[in-house]
Design a protein around this motif. Structure first.
Motif, PDB file in Angstrom:
ATOM      1  N   LYS A   1     -10.484   1.693  -8.469  1.00 54.46           N
ATOM      2  CA  LYS A   1     -11.059   0.631  -7.636  1.00 54.46           C
ATOM      3  C   LYS A   1      -9.981  -0.087  -6.844  1.00 54.46           C
ATOM      4  CE  LYS A   1     -15.117  -0.266 -10.541  1.00 54.46           C
ATOM      5  NZ  LYS A   1     -15.821  -1.252 -11.399  1.00 54.46           N
ATOM      6  N   LEU A   2      -8.843  -0.321  -7.530  1.00 51.29           N
ATOM      7  CA  LEU A   2      -7.731  -0.964  -6.829  1.00 51.29           C
ATOM      8  C   LEU A   2      -7.224  -0.078  -5.708  1.00 51.29           C
ATOM      9  CD1 LEU A   2      -5.760  -3.339  -6.676  1.00 51.29           C
ATOM     10  CD2 LEU A   2      -4.314  -2.152  -8.339  1.00 51.29           C
ATOM     11  N   LEU A   3      -7.152   1.234  -5.995  1.00 49.31           N
ATOM     12  CA  LEU A   3      -6.691   2.172  -4.979  1.00 49.31           C
ATOM     13  C   LEU A   3      -7.672   2.243  -3.812  1.00 49.31           C
ATOM     14  CD1 LEU A   3      -4.588   4.270  -4.161  1.00 49.31           C
ATOM     15  CD2 LEU A   3      -5.869   5.985  -5.451  1.00 49.31           C
ATOM     16  N   GLU A   4      -8.971   2.202  -4.140  1.00 50.80           N
ATOM     17  CA  GLU A   4      -9.973   2.214  -3.072  1.00 50.80           C
ATOM     18  C   GLU A   4      -9.835   0.990  -2.172  1.00 50.80           C
ATOM     19  OE1 GLU A   4     -13.718   2.496  -4.984  1.00 50.80           O
ATOM     20  OE2 GLU A   4     -13.455   4.597  -5.597  1.00 50.80           O
ATOM     21  N   MET A   5      -9.558  -0.146  -2.805  1.00 47.68           N
ATOM     22  CA  MET A   5      -9.363  -1.363  -2.016  1.00 47.68           C
ATOM     23  C   MET A   5      -8.145  -1.236  -1.109  1.00 47.68           C
ATOM     24  SD  MET A   5     -10.177  -4.267  -4.906  1.00 47.68           S
ATOM     25  CE  MET A   5      -9.715  -5.595  -3.803  1.00 47.68           C
ATOM     26  N   LYS A   6      -7.082  -0.632  -1.663  1.00 48.46           N
ATOM     27  CA  LYS A   6      -5.875  -0.459  -0.856  1.00 48.46           C
ATOM     28  C   LYS A   6      -6.101   0.551   0.260  1.00 48.46           C
ATOM     29  CE  LYS A   6      -2.479  -1.668  -4.427  1.00 48.46           C
ATOM     30  NZ  LYS A   6      -1.335  -1.181  -5.247  1.00 48.46           N
ATOM     31  N   LEU A   7      -6.836   1.628  -0.089  1.00 54.16           N
ATOM     32  CA  LEU A   7      -7.077   2.657   0.919  1.00 54.16           C
ATOM     33  C   LEU A   7      -7.959   2.139   2.052  1.00 54.16           C
ATOM     34  CD1 LEU A   7      -7.613   5.855  -1.255  1.00 54.16           C
ATOM     35  CD2 LEU A   7      -5.664   5.301   0.195  1.00 54.16           C
ATOM     36  N   SER A   8      -8.756   1.117   1.740  1.00 51.62           N
ATOM     37  CA  SER A   8      -9.588   0.557   2.802  1.00 51.62           C
ATOM     38  C   SER A   8      -8.745  -0.037   3.915  1.00 51.62           C
ATOM     39  CB  SER A   8     -10.521  -0.507   2.231  1.00 51.62           C
ATOM     40  OG  SER A   8      -9.784  -1.616   1.751  1.00 51.62           O
ATOM     41  N   LEU A   9      -7.503  -0.391   3.560  1.00 50.34           N
ATOM     42  CA  LEU A   9      -6.588  -0.885   4.591  1.00 50.34           C
ATOM     43  C   LEU A   9      -6.328   0.198   5.631  1.00 50.34           C
ATOM     44  CD1 LEU A   9      -3.960  -2.716   2.345  1.00 50.34           C
ATOM     45  CD2 LEU A   9      -5.727  -3.771   3.790  1.00 50.34           C
ATOM     46  N   ILE A  10      -6.342   1.473   5.159  1.00 46.86           N
ATOM     47  CA  ILE A  10      -6.121   2.582   6.082  1.00 46.86           C
ATOM     48  C   ILE A  10      -7.437   3.055   6.697  1.00 46.86           C
ATOM     49  CG2 ILE A  10      -5.398   5.004   6.197  1.00 46.86           C
ATOM     50  CD1 ILE A  10      -3.223   4.375   4.243  1.00 46.86           C
ATOM     51  N   ASP A  11      -8.498   3.096   5.867  1.00 44.50           N
ATOM     52  CA  ASP A  11      -9.766   3.633   6.358  1.00 44.50           C
ATOM     53  C   ASP A  11     -10.387   2.764   7.449  1.00 44.50           C
ATOM     54  OD1 ASP A  11      -9.590   5.775   4.674  1.00 44.50           O
ATOM     55  OD2 ASP A  11     -10.722   4.817   3.063  1.00 44.50           O
ATOM     56  N   ASN A  12     -10.157   1.473   7.372  1.00 41.84           N
ATOM     57  CA  ASN A  12     -10.851   0.568   8.287  1.00 41.84           C
ATOM     58  C   ASN A  12      -9.948  -0.026   9.367  1.00 41.84           C
ATOM     59  OD1 ASN A  12     -13.236   0.871   6.785  1.00 41.84           O
ATOM     60  ND2 ASN A  12     -12.552  -0.660   5.301  1.00 41.84           N
ATOM     61  N   PHE A  13      -8.703   0.390   9.439  1.00 43.03           N
ATOM     62  CA  PHE A  13      -7.835  -0.228  10.434  1.00 43.03           C
ATOM     63  C   PHE A  13      -7.938   0.500  11.774  1.00 43.03           C
ATOM     64  CE2 PHE A  13      -4.800   2.959   8.838  1.00 43.03           C
ATOM     65  CZ  PHE A  13      -4.266   3.430  10.012  1.00 43.03           C
ATOM     66  N   HIS A  14      -7.513  -0.193  12.786  1.00 45.48           N
ATOM     67  CA  HIS A  14      -7.431   0.354  14.133  1.00 45.48           C
ATOM     68  C   HIS A  14      -5.995   0.254  14.598  1.00 45.48           C
ATOM     69  CE1 HIS A  14     -11.804   0.569  14.416  1.00 45.48           C
ATOM     70  NE2 HIS A  14     -11.827  -0.645  13.850  1.00 45.48           N
TER      71      HIS A  14
ATOM     72  N   LEU B   1      -9.873   7.241 -25.468  1.00 46.60           N
ATOM     73  CA  LEU B   1     -10.180   7.866 -24.177  1.00 46.60           C
ATOM     74  C   LEU B   1     -11.040   6.962 -23.308  1.00 46.60           C
ATOM     75  CD1 LEU B   1     -10.825  11.550 -25.324  1.00 46.60           C
ATOM     76  CD2 LEU B   1      -8.850  10.683 -24.063  1.00 46.60           C
ATOM     77  N   ARG B   2     -11.945   6.212 -23.933  1.00 48.37           N
ATOM     78  CA  ARG B   2     -12.759   5.277 -23.155  1.00 48.37           C
ATOM     79  C   ARG B   2     -11.888   4.181 -22.544  1.00 48.37           C
ATOM     80  NH1 ARG B   2     -18.005   4.646 -27.190  1.00 48.37           N
ATOM     81  NH2 ARG B   2     -19.146   6.489 -26.423  1.00 48.37           N
ATOM     82  N   GLU B   3     -10.911   3.715 -23.341  1.00 49.92           N
ATOM     83  CA  GLU B   3      -9.998   2.706 -22.807  1.00 49.92           C
ATOM     84  C   GLU B   3      -9.199   3.262 -21.633  1.00 49.92           C
ATOM     85  OE1 GLU B   3      -7.681   1.568 -26.155  1.00 49.92           O
ATOM     86  OE2 GLU B   3      -9.229   0.240 -27.004  1.00 49.92           O
ATOM     87  N   LYS B   4      -8.745   4.531 -21.798  1.00 47.46           N
ATOM     88  CA  LYS B   4      -8.008   5.165 -20.697  1.00 47.46           C
ATOM     89  C   LYS B   4      -8.895   5.346 -19.474  1.00 47.46           C
ATOM     90  CE  LYS B   4      -4.376   6.643 -20.858  1.00 47.46           C
ATOM     91  NZ  LYS B   4      -3.076   6.043 -20.490  1.00 47.46           N
ATOM     92  N   LEU B   5     -10.165   5.691 -19.715  1.00 44.67           N
ATOM     93  CA  LEU B   5     -11.112   5.856 -18.607  1.00 44.67           C
ATOM     94  C   LEU B   5     -11.330   4.531 -17.890  1.00 44.67           C
ATOM     95  CD1 LEU B   5     -13.092   7.629 -17.032  1.00 44.67           C
ATOM     96  CD2 LEU B   5     -14.817   7.095 -18.767  1.00 44.67           C
ATOM     97  N   ASP B   6     -11.466   3.454 -18.678  1.00 44.35           N
ATOM     98  CA  ASP B   6     -11.645   2.135 -18.067  1.00 44.35           C
ATOM     99  C   ASP B   6     -10.427   1.768 -17.217  1.00 44.35           C
ATOM    100  OD1 ASP B   6     -14.104   1.861 -19.236  1.00 44.35           O
ATOM    101  OD2 ASP B   6     -13.374   0.701 -20.953  1.00 44.35           O
ATOM    102  N   GLU B   7      -9.229   2.066 -17.762  1.00 44.92           N
ATOM    103  CA  GLU B   7      -8.009   1.786 -16.996  1.00 44.92           C
ATOM    104  C   GLU B   7      -7.979   2.603 -15.704  1.00 44.92           C
ATOM    105  OE1 GLU B   7      -4.645   2.495 -19.461  1.00 44.92           O
ATOM    106  OE2 GLU B   7      -5.156   0.925 -20.912  1.00 44.92           O
ATOM    107  N   ALA B   8      -8.373   3.889 -15.832  1.00 40.29           N
ATOM    108  CA  ALA B   8      -8.370   4.755 -14.651  1.00 40.29           C
ATOM    109  C   ALA B   8      -9.372   4.266 -13.612  1.00 40.29           C
ATOM    110  CB  ALA B   8      -8.677   6.197 -15.056  1.00 40.29           C
ATOM    111  N   ASN B   9     -10.544   3.812 -14.093  1.00 39.92           N
ATOM    112  CA  ASN B   9     -11.549   3.297 -13.159  1.00 39.92           C
ATOM    113  C   ASN B   9     -11.060   2.045 -12.446  1.00 39.92           C
ATOM    114  OD1 ASN B   9     -13.431   5.299 -13.703  1.00 39.92           O
ATOM    115  ND2 ASN B   9     -14.383   4.161 -15.380  1.00 39.92           N
ATOM    116  N   LYS B  10     -10.369   1.186 -13.195  1.00 37.15           N
ATOM    117  CA  LYS B  10      -9.817  -0.015 -12.569  1.00 37.15           C
ATOM    118  C   LYS B  10      -8.760   0.348 -11.531  1.00 37.15           C
ATOM    119  CE  LYS B  10     -10.584  -3.028 -16.565  1.00 37.15           C
ATOM    120  NZ  LYS B  10      -9.946  -3.819 -17.666  1.00 37.15           N
ATOM    121  N   GLU B  11      -7.905   1.313 -11.894  1.00 37.09           N
ATOM    122  CA  GLU B  11      -6.885   1.753 -10.951  1.00 37.09           C
ATOM    123  C   GLU B  11      -7.519   2.381  -9.713  1.00 37.09           C
ATOM    124  OE1 GLU B  11      -4.225   4.335 -12.986  1.00 37.09           O
ATOM    125  OE2 GLU B  11      -3.352   2.736 -14.226  1.00 37.09           O
TER     126      GLU B  11
END
Length: 412
Positions: free
Chosen positions: A164-177, A152-162
């Motif tokens: 973070k990656l999703l947050e980075m991708k979403l920043s493309l939408i959150d910060n665009f004009h 479960l910890r490994e799955k949690l680490d994978e989920a956290n990485k995903e």
């Protein structure tokens, strides 16, 4: 402490009480003419106490053997199970022999004191064996839990990485004009929209199953000539049905083509809960979109079969309120993503236009993405005999100028 354990003091009291009862019940079996009655009674009580000690020892042995039998079940060990079973049978035989000894007044040849001590030693050994088995079982369970925790910890680490990656991708939408809006933003949000569509389709199919619909027959009615290679592939037919209705009139020519208006609508709705927005603005453009699409997607006959009434429909048609059900909330979440995708499409320059491919078209990985997994690569060898054809479009695609966002198709 074992709740079934008997202390020496309590055993002694129990033995005396037991012996007194036996003494009263056994008077008729003892000789009436005895010179030393007191000594006879004393010996009889000692023998009964020794017999009772052997009884306790036997019971503890059976308990230990049963604990061993349970331990051998997981992981399954046939030899261990056979050994434990033989131990139980052996101790039951000994118990039966003790009963016969009691009924025939046949006591151990050894002195009662020695017999009682030996029985107590045997009982303590059996109790210790039981605790050891229970300890080993708990150790095994602990190791299993530790393994689960690591997994479960490994799955949690994978989920956290995903995440973070999703947050980075979403920043493309959150910060665009509007001036920086690109097809990459549109493609990213399109992928999110597909997930929301699938969530609704899954719930939709579950509700149909609860209502005892024949899903195979329903899928065949949606895509009459489709041949599904796997049983679960029928759900793609329902996904295509939902998309057909939800994306209908996506490029309505009567819509005002003002990118800033649609971009503002996108920014207004993107972070809110759809149900809350509908409650605040029941006459908004999005609210009208939700109501119209629901009434078109879920016809009266279908709604009646799913819920046993037409409450959703009546509420949408006759008031400014909206159904407060999990089904409608899930529908609104999907509708929100499609509406936002619609707003993004009209915010782009040039604007995005939706497209589908006809049944029977040759598969092209430029315009299409197969939902059949890797089959296009495994089946196609470039010859006309194995040329893959489209069975039906599951999710529509988009054109943005010279760029293409692939549609998803089911191949036959």
């Amino acid at each position: 402490m074992d709740r079934h354990a008997v202390t020496p003091t309590s055993k002694s009291k129990l033995a005396r009480a037991f012996a007194n009862v036996l003494h009263i019940q056994g008077r008729n079996r003892r000789p009436k003419s005895l010179n030393n009655e007191d000594q006879k009674v004393k010996n009889y009580i000692q023998n009964e106490e020794a017999l009772l000690g052997q009884l306790f020892a036997n019971i503890s042995a059976i308990k230990a053997a049963y604990a061993l039998l349970q331990y051998a079940q997981s992981p399954y060990d046939p030899d261990f199970i056979l050994s434990a079973d033989e131990m139980i049978v052996s101790e039951l035989k000994s118990l039966s022999e003790l009963k016969q000894c009691y009924l025939k007044d046949q006591f151990d040849d050894r002195s009662p004191e020695i017999t009682r001590v030996i029985a107590e030693i045997k009982e303590q050994k059996n109790i210790l064996t039981t605790y050891e088995i229970m300890g080993n079982k708990l150790d095994s369970q602990l190791k299993l839990k530790d393994s689960e925790i690591i997994f479960l910890r490994e799955k949690l680490d994978e989920a956290n990485k995903e995440n973070k990656l999703l947050e980075m991708k979403l920043s493309l939408i959150d910060n665009f004009h509007l001036s920086k809006l690109s097809i990459n933003n549109f493609t990213l949000f399109f992928r999110k929209t597909i997930k929301s569509i699938w969530s609704f389709v899954s719930l939709f199919c579950k509700e149909m199953e609860y209502a005892e619909w024949d899903l195979d027959a329903a899928a065949s009615s949606i895509q009459p000539d489709a041949i599904f290679s796997k049983p679960n592939d029928k759900y793609y037919a329902f996904e295509s049905f939902v998309c057909q209705e939800m994306f209908d009139d996506f490029n309505d020519p009567s819509m005002t083509k003002q990118p800033d208006i649609f971009f503002n609508r996108f920014m207004e709705l993107r972070s809110v809960i759809p149900a809350d927005y509908l409650a605040r603005k029941p006459k908004s453009t999005f609210a009208r979109f939700c109501g119209a699409k629901y009434l078109k997607l879920i016809n009266p006959k279908l709604e009646k079969s799913l819920f046993g009434n037409l409450d959703h429909r009546n509420l949408l048609m006759n008031s400014n309120e909206y159904p407060k059900t999990h089904f409608f909330y899930t529908f609104c979440e999907m509708a929100k993503h499609i509406w936002l995708l619609h707003c993004l499409a009209f915010s782009l320059s040039p604007e995005a236009s939706v497209f589908q491919v006809r049944k029977g078209c040759r598969y092209s990985d430029v315009y299409m993405e197969s939902v059949n997994g890797e089959e296009p690569f495994l089946m196609s060898n470039g010859s006309s005999e194995t040329e893959l054809r489209v069975g039906f479009t599951v999710i529509p695609g988009f054109r943005v100028g010279k760029s293409v966002v692939q549609c998803q198709v089911y191949l036959c």
